[in-house]
Design a protein around this motif. Structure first.
Motif, PDB file in Angstrom:
ATOM      1  N   ASP A   1       0.814  -1.211   0.000  1.00 18.88           N
ATOM      2  CA  ASP A   1       0.000   0.000   0.000  1.00 18.88           C
ATOM      3  C   ASP A   1       0.852   1.267   0.000  1.00 18.88           C
ATOM      4  N   LYS A   2       2.148   1.108   0.208  1.00 21.91           N
ATOM      5  CA  LYS A   2       3.050   2.265   0.224  1.00 21.91           C
ATOM      6  C   LYS A   2       3.854   2.396  -1.074  1.00 21.91           C
ATOM      7  N   PHE A   3       3.822   1.368  -1.929  1.00 25.62           N
ATOM      8  CA  PHE A   3       4.560   1.446  -3.186  1.00 25.62           C
ATOM      9  C   PHE A   3       4.111   2.648  -4.009  1.00 25.62           C
ATOM     10  N   PRO A   4       5.049   3.377  -4.604  1.00 24.85           N
ATOM     11  CA  PRO A   4       4.656   4.393  -5.582  1.00 24.85           C
ATOM     12  C   PRO A   4       4.149   3.695  -6.837  1.00 24.85           C
ATOM     13  N   ILE A   5       3.410   4.404  -7.652  1.00 22.79           N
ATOM     14  CA  ILE A   5       2.849   3.792  -8.857  1.00 22.79           C
ATOM     15  C   ILE A   5       3.949   3.254  -9.754  1.00 22.79           C
ATOM     16  N   LEU A   6       5.121   3.854  -9.683  1.00 18.50           N
ATOM     17  CA  LEU A   6       6.266   3.421 -10.476  1.00 18.50           C
ATOM     18  C   LEU A   6       6.573   1.939 -10.267  1.00 18.50           C
ATOM     19  N   ILE A   7       6.514   1.481  -9.008  1.00 16.60           N
ATOM     20  CA  ILE A   7       6.739   0.071  -8.704  1.00 16.60           C
ATOM     21  C   ILE A   7       5.432  -0.697  -8.762  1.00 16.60           C
ATOM     22  N   ALA A   8       4.365  -0.105  -8.231  1.00 20.10           N
ATOM     23  CA  ALA A   8       3.080  -0.803  -8.170  1.00 20.10           C
ATOM     24  C   ALA A   8       2.602  -1.232  -9.551  1.00 20.10           C
ATOM     25  N   GLU A   9       2.849  -0.410 -10.576  1.00 21.22           N
ATOM     26  CA  GLU A   9       2.357  -0.738 -11.908  1.00 21.22           C
ATOM     27  C   GLU A   9       3.033  -1.977 -12.491  1.00 21.22           C
ATOM     28  N   LYS A  10       4.182  -2.359 -11.931  1.00 20.89           N
ATOM     29  CA  LYS A  10       4.892  -3.544 -12.419  1.00 20.89           C
ATOM     30  C   LYS A  10       4.420  -4.823 -11.716  1.00 20.89           C
ATOM     31  N   THR A  11       3.506  -4.692 -10.727  1.00 24.22           N
ATOM     32  CA  THR A  11       3.111  -5.834  -9.896  1.00 24.22           C
ATOM     33  C   THR A  11       1.752  -6.397 -10.289  1.00 24.22           C
ATOM     34  N   GLY A  12       1.369  -6.242 -11.531  1.00 29.27           N
ATOM     35  CA  GLY A  12       0.104  -6.769 -12.031  1.00 29.27           C
ATOM     36  C   GLY A  12      -0.296  -6.011 -13.278  1.00 29.27           C
ATOM     37  N   PRO A  13      -1.418  -6.355 -13.885  1.00 32.48           N
ATOM     38  CA  PRO A  13      -1.880  -5.570 -15.033  1.00 32.48           C
ATOM     39  C   PRO A  13      -2.298  -4.179 -14.568  1.00 32.48           C
ATOM     40  N   HIS A  14      -2.067  -3.178 -15.400  1.00 32.09           N
ATOM     41  CA  HIS A  14      -2.547  -1.852 -15.036  1.00 32.09           C
ATOM     42  C   HIS A  14      -3.130  -1.142 -16.245  1.00 32.09           C
ATOM     43  N   PHE A  15      -3.962  -0.176 -15.917  1.00 33.86           N
ATOM     44  CA  PHE A  15      -4.729   0.559 -16.916  1.00 33.86           C
ATOM     45  C   PHE A  15      -4.583   2.042 -16.584  1.00 33.86           C
ATOM     46  N   ALA A  16      -4.137   2.825 -17.544  1.00 34.06           N
ATOM     47  CA  ALA A  16      -3.992   4.263 -17.315  1.00 34.06           C
ATOM     48  C   ALA A  16      -5.181   4.990 -17.909  1.00 34.06           C
ATOM     49  N   VAL A  17      -5.749   5.905 -17.135  1.00 28.68           N
ATOM     50  CA  VAL A  17      -6.803   6.766 -17.662  1.00 28.68           C
ATOM     51  C   VAL A  17      -6.182   8.127 -17.953  1.00 28.68           C
ATOM     52  N   GLY A  18      -6.465   8.638 -19.143  1.00 31.34           N
ATOM     53  CA  GLY A  18      -5.881   9.904 -19.584  1.00 31.34           C
ATOM     54  C   GLY A  18      -5.164   9.722 -20.905  1.00 31.34           C
ATOM     55  N   ASP A  19      -4.032  10.393 -21.055  1.00 31.60           N
ATOM     56  CA  ASP A  19      -3.278  10.340 -22.308  1.00 31.60           C
ATOM     57  C   ASP A  19      -2.539   9.016 -22.461  1.00 31.60           C
ATOM     58  N   THR A  20      -2.117   8.734 -23.680  1.00 33.77           N
ATOM     59  CA  THR A  20      -1.337   7.531 -23.943  1.00 33.77           C
ATOM     60  C   THR A  20       0.091   7.727 -23.439  1.00 33.77           C
ATOM     61  N   CYS A  21       0.860   6.642 -23.455  1.00 35.04           N
ATOM     62  CA  CYS A  21       2.272   6.729 -23.050  1.00 35.04           C
ATOM     63  C   CYS A  21       3.110   7.505 -24.061  1.00 35.04           C
ATOM     64  N   TYR A  22       2.585   7.723 -25.234  1.00 37.21           N
ATOM     65  CA  TYR A  22       3.345   8.387 -26.300  1.00 37.21           C
ATOM     66  C   TYR A  22       2.863   9.819 -26.530  1.00 37.21           C
TER      67      TYR A  22
END
Length: 697
Positions: free
Chosen positions: A586-607
C-alpha cells in the motif's frame, strides 16, 4: 529599491504586531481579526529573522540543535498537533472569521508561509511583495474601521488579493520556467558542491521542513559504500540516457536535465550530477512550489523536504478557486507565452526531468472540509481548458518528440523498522537482470500480437471484467502493438504496454484498494464504453456524491470523462513479493506498483506528444500503437487531443483471475490464470511467487 521596500514593510509589520497585541485595545477591531493580524505579523517577522540569519551566514555556523529548533518554529503552526488552532486550517479560520473572510484569510496565511523558502534563498523581492500585500490589507481594515466602525467589504479585500495574484503571475511564471531551463551554480548545487555532507546540518540550509525521516535517510546513505551510491546513481542516470535511445531520440541535442528529489539523498544526487556532466548535461534543480503564484498543488514537483501536514496541503489544493476567472486564465497564458518566447533557446535544448521518488509514509484519509475552497463547475471547465492550452504551448517549445525522462524510487525510514532491509531489496529490484525480462516479455508480446482483443477478469472480491481492443497489424513481421519495457524511463524493469483502441474497449475495472496521487480509494470502480469512462464510484464515503466528487477532482482532474490511454501487463513478481513480504504494497509508488500486475492508465497515452516518432522494440519491430481515437485528433483539433494526465491503476496478482488474448479466429490463449503466468516460456516469473508461498506456509 527592493531593500527599501523590504525595510519599510518590515517596520510597518512591527507596528502591526504592537497595534494588535494583547495590551492594545484602542483600535475598534473585532477580537478574531485582531488575533489574526497579530499572529500573521508575528509569523512574517519570524521569516524576516530567518532571512537575516541566512544573510549574515549564521545559518551555516550554527550547531544542529539550534538549526532544529529554528526549523521547527517556522513550521509549528501547521503541524498536525497545532492545526486545529491554525489560521492555515480553513475550518478554524472560517469558525473565527466567518465563511468569506475565513477562506480568503486562510489562503493569505498559506501564501505568507511561502516566505520561508524565500528567506532561505535570500529572495528579498519575493518576501517584500507578500509583506506589502499583508500591510495593504491591514491598512484597509484600519481605514474602514476608523471611518465607519465596520470591517471592509469582503469584495474589496478579495479584489486586492486578486490583483496581487494577477500582477505577479508573470514574474512568478518566468522565474519558474527559468529555474527549470537555465543551468548554473544555483541554490541547490551550491549546497551539494560546497557543503559538508558528512553531517546532517546541511539539510537545514534548504529551508524545507526537516524531521527524523530526512535525518535517518541521510544517515542511511552515509553508511552506504561508495560502490552502492554509484550503483544507485548509475541506474538512475543510465535509465535517463537509455530512455532517449529506446524512444529513438537524439540526446546529443540536449544540454540540460531537471533533477527532482527528496531531501536526504544528496550523496546519490551529487554522484548523479557528475554522471550527467559526463553526458554533457547540466542539471537544474528547483524547489517544489510553495506559492499559488508558481503552481503549488497537492503533489510536490521539484525538490522538497518533509511534508509538515498533508491535510493542510489537501485543504489548500483548490485555493485558486478564490480568483479563477477567464481574465486570470488569459493572464496566465500570456505569462507562459512571454516566458517561453524569452527562453526559447534554453527550451529547445532541455532534455526533460529525472525524478527520484520516495515512499514509506502511512496512507492518510483526508478530511473533505466544506470550509475549504471548492471549484465551481465553470471554474473546473476553465481549469481543463487552461491545462490543455498550457500543455500545447509547452510542447511547441519543449517538443515531446525530442524530450524524455526517467523515474526511480526508494523507500524512506517512515516505512518501518525493516527499512534497511527494504532499502536493499529495492536496490535489488531496481537493478534486476533486464535481459531476462526482455526475453520473457518478448514471448508475451509475440502472443498478444496474434490477438484481436484481450480479456482481463478479477477473482475473489475483485469484479473486473474488461475487453481491451488491439490495433490491427498490417505487417506482423515488422510491427507490434506492445512495447517491451525494461529499466529505462520507468525503473524498475517489468511490463509490456500498449495504447488500446477505444472503439470496442469496454467493461468494468475494479480494485478493492488502491493509492493514486497520494489518495486512497476503496472499492474503486470505473465502467468503460468505447474506451471512455461512463460511470465511476468508490466506497470511501457513505454519500455517493462525495465519492464521485473525490474521483472527478483527483482522478478525472475535472474532466467529464477520460479514455483508457494504456493497458499493460506488469511482470515484476519480485517487486510484488517484496510488497507482500514486508507488508508495504500500500506504500509502493505507482512506479513500482504498476509492475506488480496488469494496469490501466486513464488519460493520455504513453506516447503523448511524441506519436510521430517511430519507436522500436529490441527485436526490431516498430510499435505502431502510439495513437488512439483521441490523440489522433491532434492533427485536426489539437485542443481536443490531450487531457494532460495519466494515472495508472493496478490490479494485484492475488486479485487477478485471468488475462487471455483472443485471436481473430476466436481462439483464447491464457497468459495469466489465478495470479500465475501460464504462457509457455514465462515460468521464471512464477518463481518468486512460489518461494513466497512456501515462506507463508
Amino acid at each position: 529599491m527592493i531593500e527599501e521596500r523590504f525595510l519599510l514593510a518590515k517596520e510597518r509589520i512591527e507596528e502591526i504586531r504592537e497595534e494588535t497585541g494583547v495590551e492594545m485595545r484602542t483600535l475598534p477591531m473585532p477580537d478574531a481579526f485582531r488575533d489574526y493580524f497579530n499572529r500573521m505579523a508575528e509569523f512574517v517577522l519570524l521569516t524576516v529573522d530567518a532571512y537575516r540569519y541566512v544573510e549574515t551566514g549564521r545559518l551555516y555556523l550554527a550547531p544542529l540543535e539550534e538549526l532544529r529548533e529554528r526549523n521547527y518554529r517556522l513550521y509549528e503552526d501547521i503541524l498536525p498537533e497545532n492545526y486545529d488552532k491554525s489560521y492555515g486550517n480553513p475550518a478554524y479560520s472560517v469558525s473565527r472569521l466567518g465563511e468569506d473572510y475565513g477562506r480568503l484569510f486562510s489562503f493569505l496565511c498559506a501564501e505568507l508561509r511561502s516566505m520561508i523558502p524565500l528567506a532561505h534563498e535570500k529572495d528579498q523581492e519575493g518576501m517584500a511583495i507578500r509583506m506589502e500585500l499583508f500591510v495593504e490589507i491591514y491598512g484597509s481594515f484600519v481605514c474602514q474601521l476608523s471611518e465607519t466602525g465596520e470591517i471592509p467589504d469582503i469584495a474589496a479585500v478579495r479584489e486586492t488579493v486578486y490583483w496581487f495574484v494577477s500582477d505577479y503571475t508573470r514574474d512568478a511564471f518566468r522565474g519558474r520556467l527559468n529555474a527549470m531551463l537555465n543551468p548554473g551554480e544555483d541554490f541547490v548545487l551550491r549546497i551539494l558542491r560546497h557543503s559538508d555532507l558528512d553531517g546532517p546540518e546541511y539539510l537545514y540550509y534548504f529551508g524545507e521542513y526537516i524531521t527524523e525521516n530526512e535525518i535517518k535517510t541521510w544517515e542511511h546513505l552515509r553508511k552506504q559504500t561508495q560502490d552502492t551510491i554509484k550503483l544507485m546513481a548509475d541506474t538512475y542516470t543510465e535509465g535517463y540516457r537509455i530512455g532517449f535511445l529506446v524512444g529513438n531520440k537524439d540526446i546529443s541535442k540536449k544540454k540540460t536535465v531537471n533533477i527532482r528529489y527528496s531531501l536526504g539523498f544528496e550523496r546519490m544526487i551529487k554522484a548523479a550530477v557528475e554522471n550527467f556532466d559526463r553526458m554533457g548535461l547540466k542539471p537544474t534543480i528547483y524547489r517544489a512550489a510553495a506559492s499559488l503564484l508558481n503552481g503549488k498543488g497537492l503533489v510536490r514537483n521539484g525538490y522538497y523536504g518533509a511534508v509538515p501536514n498533508r491535510q493542510y496541503d489537501y485543504d489548500h489544493k483548490d485555493d485558486v478557486g478564490l480568483f479563477l476567472d477567464r481574465r486570470l486564465v488569459n493572464v496566465r497564458m500570456e505569462a507562459w507565452q512571454e516566458a517561453y518566447e524569452e527562453l526559447k533557446e534554453e527550451a529547445s535544448v532541455f532534455g526533460g526531468p529525472a525524478v527520484v521518488e520516495v515512499f514509506g509514509e502511512e496512507p492518510e484519509n483526508f478530511q473533505q472540509k466544506r470550509e475549504a475552497v471548492q471549484l465551481n463547475k465553470a471554474q473546473r471547465q476553465l481549469l481543463v481548458e487552461y491545462t490543455a492550452a498550457a500543455g500545447q504551448l509547452q510542447n511547441r517549445y519543449i517538443k515531446g518528440e525530442e524530450r524524455s525522462f526517467t523515474i526511480i524510487a526508494f523507500p524512506t525510514p517512515q516505512i518501518g523498522e525493516d527499512y534497511p532491509e527494504i532499502f536493499d531489496e529495492v536496490i535489488r529490484i531496481n537493478t534486476l537482470d533486464y535481459s531476462l525480462y526482455q526475453t520473457i516479455q518478448q514471448r508475451i508480446i509475440d502472443t498478444l500480437d496474434g490477438g484481436k482483443y484481450v480479456l482481463v477478469k478479477g477473482m475473489g472480491d475483485n469484479r473486473t471484467n474488461l475487453r481491451i481492443m488491439l490495433h490491427a497489424l498490417k505487417d506482423p513481421s515488422r510491427q507490434t502493438n506492445f512495447e517491451n519495457c525494461v529499466a529505462d524511463v520507468n525503473i524498475p524493469v517489468g511490463e509490456v504496454f500498449t495504447s488500446p483502441l477505444l472503439a470496442g474497449t469496454e467493461g468494468t475495472l475494479h480494485v478493492t484498494r488502491v493509492f493514486l496521487n497520494g489518495l486512497e480509494y476503496r472499492d474503486l470502480c470505473l465502467t468503460f464504453a468505447d474506451g471512455r469512462i461512463v460511470r465511476y464510484d468508490c466506497g470511501n464515503f457513505e454519500d455517493p456524491e462525495k465519492n464521485r466528487k473525490l474521483i472527478q477532482d483527483n482522478l478525472l482532474f475535472h474532466h467529464d470523462t477520460l479514455p483508457m490511454g494504456e493497458f499493460a501487463i506488469g511482470t515484476n513478481t519480485t517487486a510484488y513479493v517484496a510488497g507482500r513480504k514486508y507488508g508495504i504494497e500500500d506504500k509502493f509508488p505507482i512506479l513500482i506498483a504498476e509492475k506488480t500486475g496488469p494496469h490501466f492508465a486513464v488519460g493520455d497515452t504513453c506516447y503523448s506528444h511524441a506519436e510521430d516518432v517511430a519507436v522500436f522494440n529490441p527485436d526490431g519491430k516498430e510499435i505502431i500503437a502510439r495513437d488512439n481515437e483521441c490523440s489522433i485528433r491532434r492533427k485536426s483539433e489539437p485542443d481536443q487531443a490531450y487531457f494532460h494526465c495519466h494515472t495508472d491503476i493496478t490490479i494485484p496478482f492475488d486479485e487477478l483471475g485471468e488475462i487471455s488474448v483472443v485471436t481473430h479466429e476466436e481462439e483464447v490463449i491464457p497468459i495469466i490464470e489465478e495470479g500465475r503466468f501460464v504462457l509457455a516460456g514465462c515460468g521464471e516469473l512464477n518463481k518468486p511467487l512460489k518461494e513466497y508461498s512456501c515462506i507463508k506456509d
